[in-house]
Design a protein around this motif. Structure first.
Motif, short mmCIF file in Angstrom:
data_model
loop_
_atom_site.label_atom_id
_atom_site.label_comp_id
_atom_site.label_asym_id
_atom_site.label_seq_id
_atom_site.Cartn_x
_atom_site.Cartn_y
_atom_site.Cartn_z
N PRO A 251 28.53 -17.40 13.60
CA PRO A 251 27.51 -18.23 12.95
C PRO A 251 26.63 -17.39 12.01
O PRO A 251 26.41 -16.19 12.24
CB PRO A 251 26.70 -18.78 14.13
N GLN A 252 26.12 -18.04 10.96
CA GLN A 252 25.32 -17.35 9.95
C GLN A 252 23.89 -17.89 9.90
O GLN A 252 23.60 -18.99 10.38
CB GLN A 252 25.99 -17.51 8.58
N GLN A 253 23.01 -17.09 9.32
CA GLN A 253 21.63 -17.50 9.18
C GLN A 253 21.53 -18.65 8.17
O GLN A 253 22.01 -18.54 7.04
CB GLN A 253 20.77 -16.33 8.70
N ASN A 254 20.90 -19.75 8.59
CA ASN A 254 20.73 -20.88 7.69
C ASN A 254 20.06 -20.49 6.38
O ASN A 254 20.49 -20.91 5.29
CB ASN A 254 19.87 -21.97 8.38
N GLU A 255 19.02 -19.69 6.49
CA GLU A 255 18.18 -19.40 5.32
C GLU A 255 18.95 -18.67 4.22
O GLU A 255 18.65 -18.84 3.03
CB GLU A 255 16.94 -18.59 5.75
N ASN A 256 19.91 -17.83 4.62
CA ASN A 256 20.71 -17.11 3.62
C ASN A 256 21.81 -18.00 3.05
O ASN A 256 22.09 -17.97 1.84
CB ASN A 256 21.32 -15.85 4.23
N ALA A 257 22.45 -18.79 3.90
CA ALA A 257 23.52 -19.67 3.43
C ALA A 257 22.98 -20.75 2.51
O ALA A 257 23.64 -21.14 1.53
CB ALA A 257 24.22 -20.30 4.63
N VAL A 258 21.78 -21.25 2.78
CA VAL A 258 21.18 -22.27 1.90
C VAL A 258 20.96 -21.70 0.50
O VAL A 258 21.15 -22.38 -0.50
CB VAL A 258 19.87 -22.80 2.51
N HIS A 259 20.56 -20.43 0.43
CA HIS A 259 20.38 -19.80 -0.89
C HIS A 259 21.71 -19.77 -1.65
O HIS A 259 21.75 -19.98 -2.86
CB HIS A 259 19.82 -18.39 -0.73
N SER A 260 22.83 -19.54 -0.94
CA SER A 260 24.14 -19.55 -1.59
C SER A 260 24.45 -20.93 -2.16
O SER A 260 25.00 -21.05 -3.27
CB SER A 260 25.23 -19.14 -0.59
N MET A 261 24.09 -21.97 -1.43
CA MET A 261 24.30 -23.33 -1.93
C MET A 261 23.45 -23.60 -3.16
O MET A 261 23.85 -24.34 -4.06
CB MET A 261 24.00 -24.36 -0.83
N GLU A 262 22.27 -22.97 -3.22
CA GLU A 262 21.43 -23.10 -4.42
C GLU A 262 22.16 -22.58 -5.66
O GLU A 262 21.89 -23.02 -6.78
CB GLU A 262 20.12 -22.35 -4.22
N HIS A 263 23.10 -21.66 -5.45
CA HIS A 263 23.88 -21.10 -6.57
C HIS A 263 25.16 -21.89 -6.87
O HIS A 263 25.93 -21.49 -7.73
CB HIS A 263 24.24 -19.64 -6.27
N GLY A 264 25.39 -22.96 -6.12
CA GLY A 264 26.57 -23.78 -6.36
C GLY A 264 27.68 -23.61 -5.36
O GLY A 264 28.77 -24.19 -5.52
N ALA A 265 27.46 -22.82 -4.29
CA ALA A 265 28.48 -22.63 -3.27
C ALA A 265 28.54 -23.84 -2.34
O ALA A 265 27.57 -24.58 -2.18
CB ALA A 265 28.19 -21.37 -2.46
N ILE A 266 29.70 -24.02 -1.72
CA ILE A 266 29.90 -25.04 -0.69
C ILE A 266 29.99 -24.33 0.65
O ILE A 266 30.73 -23.36 0.81
CB ILE A 266 31.19 -25.85 -0.94
N TRP A 267 29.24 -24.85 1.62
CA TRP A 267 29.22 -24.26 2.96
C TRP A 267 29.98 -25.18 3.91
O TRP A 267 29.55 -26.31 4.17
CB TRP A 267 27.79 -24.07 3.42
N VAL A 268 31.12 -24.70 4.41
CA VAL A 268 31.93 -25.46 5.37
C VAL A 268 31.66 -24.90 6.76
O VAL A 268 31.87 -23.71 7.01
CB VAL A 268 33.44 -25.34 5.04
N THR A 269 31.18 -25.76 7.63
CA THR A 269 30.87 -25.34 9.00
C THR A 269 31.68 -26.17 9.99
O THR A 269 32.04 -27.32 9.72
CB THR A 269 29.37 -25.52 9.29
N TYR A 270 31.98 -25.57 11.13
CA TYR A 270 32.76 -26.27 12.16
C TYR A 270 32.24 -25.91 13.54
O TYR A 270 31.73 -24.79 13.76
CB TYR A 270 34.24 -25.92 12.06
N ASP A 271 32.34 -26.86 14.45
CA ASP A 271 31.94 -26.63 15.83
C ASP A 271 33.10 -25.92 16.53
O ASP A 271 34.17 -26.51 16.73
CB ASP A 271 31.64 -27.96 16.52
N PRO A 272 32.95 -24.66 16.94
CA PRO A 272 34.06 -23.91 17.54
C PRO A 272 34.55 -24.50 18.86
O PRO A 272 35.67 -24.21 19.28
CB PRO A 272 33.48 -22.51 17.73
N ALA A 273 33.74 -25.35 19.49
CA ALA A 273 34.17 -25.97 20.73
C ALA A 273 35.10 -27.15 20.48
O ALA A 273 35.80 -27.60 21.41
CB ALA A 273 32.95 -26.44 21.54
N ARG A 274 35.14 -27.65 19.23
CA ARG A 274 35.95 -28.84 18.95
C ARG A 274 36.98 -28.63 17.84
O ARG A 274 37.76 -29.54 17.55
CB ARG A 274 35.02 -30.01 18.57
N VAL A 275 36.98 -27.47 17.23
CA VAL A 275 37.96 -27.17 16.17
C VAL A 275 38.76 -25.95 16.60
O VAL A 275 38.19 -24.87 16.80
CB VAL A 275 37.27 -26.92 14.81
N ASP A 276 40.07 -26.12 16.76
CA ASP A 276 40.91 -25.02 17.21
C ASP A 276 41.36 -24.16 16.03
O ASP A 276 40.95 -24.38 14.88
CB ASP A 276 42.12 -25.55 17.99
#
Length: 235
Positions: free
Chosen positions: A133-158
């Motif tokens: 898992p990553q820090q929200n505050e840093n990943a949000v800044h990446s989205m501000e630059h046009g990045a897409i953040w794909v996240t998954y729940d490791p308990a439900r995605v194999d």
């Protein structure tokens, strides 16, 4: 001076015939020996050619096999999208928000989970695939630059599900990371836009990338998605 033939001559016709027969046998024997040697050399050359033909053919087959294998087992090229391709199209399930974009220090309580924009750290998260898992505050800044953040729940995605998500990622301006305890198994977030799905192979994930990847509607379009912070578990 006498020749060898003179020495072999005999006054006895029977004896002379025996001598002549012996000479002929010796000549025939030598001829047969030479013929046998010639045939031996010819056979040897044929065997050599056959060996080289077999070796060459085997090598050619091996090279062809390696070429075929390189295509068969080579990793698939990253999915390609067009930057700034936002058209305002409607994608089923996509939610839209209004978030601030100021830079702040410390932790932020976000209105969305995972966040889809909002106040964020001055340093962005370098885009890429992460196993932690990553820090929200840093990943949000990446989205501000046009990045897409794909996240998954490791308990439900194999593992197969994670591979399916990797398959839709472009080579840059995308982040993939686990995010425990989400409402849905998968969330795809761009600045002020988010799609939550149950299936990692949902075709709407690619549609989301097509519409929002490197959007010109983000606060800082075309800003970098590298050269800042590598989070834990960078693949």
């Amino acid at each position: 001076m006498t020749s060898p033939s003179d020495k072999r001559a005999s006054g006895n016709p029977a004896k002379q015939a025996q001598i002549d027969l012996t000479v002929k046998q010796q000549r025939e024997q030598k001829r047969q020996e030479k013929l046998a040697e010639y045939q031996k050399q010819v056979a040897k050359r044929k065997r050599g050619k056959l060996v080289w033909w077999v070796v060459g053919s085997t090598a050619a087959v091996a090279v062809i096999g390696l070429v075929v294998a390189s295509f068969a087992f080579a990793p698939a090229p990253p999915t390609s999208y067009q930057a700034g391709n936002s058209t305002g199209r409607e994608i089923s399930g996509v939610q839209t928000f209004e978030n601030r974009s100021d830079h702040v220090q410390g932790a932020v309580t976000y209105e969305q989970n995972p966040p889809a924009g909002g106040p964020h750290n001055p340093y962005w998260l370098n885009c890429g695939v992460y196993t932690e898992p990553q820090q929200n505050e840093n990943a949000v800044h990446s989205m501000e630059h046009g990045a897409i953040w794909v996240t998954y729940d490791p308990a439900r995605v194999d593992e197969a599900g994670v591979d399916a998500l990797k398959a839709v990622l472009p080579s840059s301006y995308a982040i993939l990371s686990p995010y425990p305890n989400m409402d849905n198994p998968v969330a795809v977030s761009g600045w002020n836009h988010q799609l939550k799905v149950d299936d990692p192979t949902d075709p709407r994930i690619k549609e989301f990338f097509t519409e929002f990847w490197r959007s010109q509607n983000v606060p800082e379009p075309n800003a970098a998605c590298s050269g800042a912070i590598d989070g834990p578990g960078k693949a």
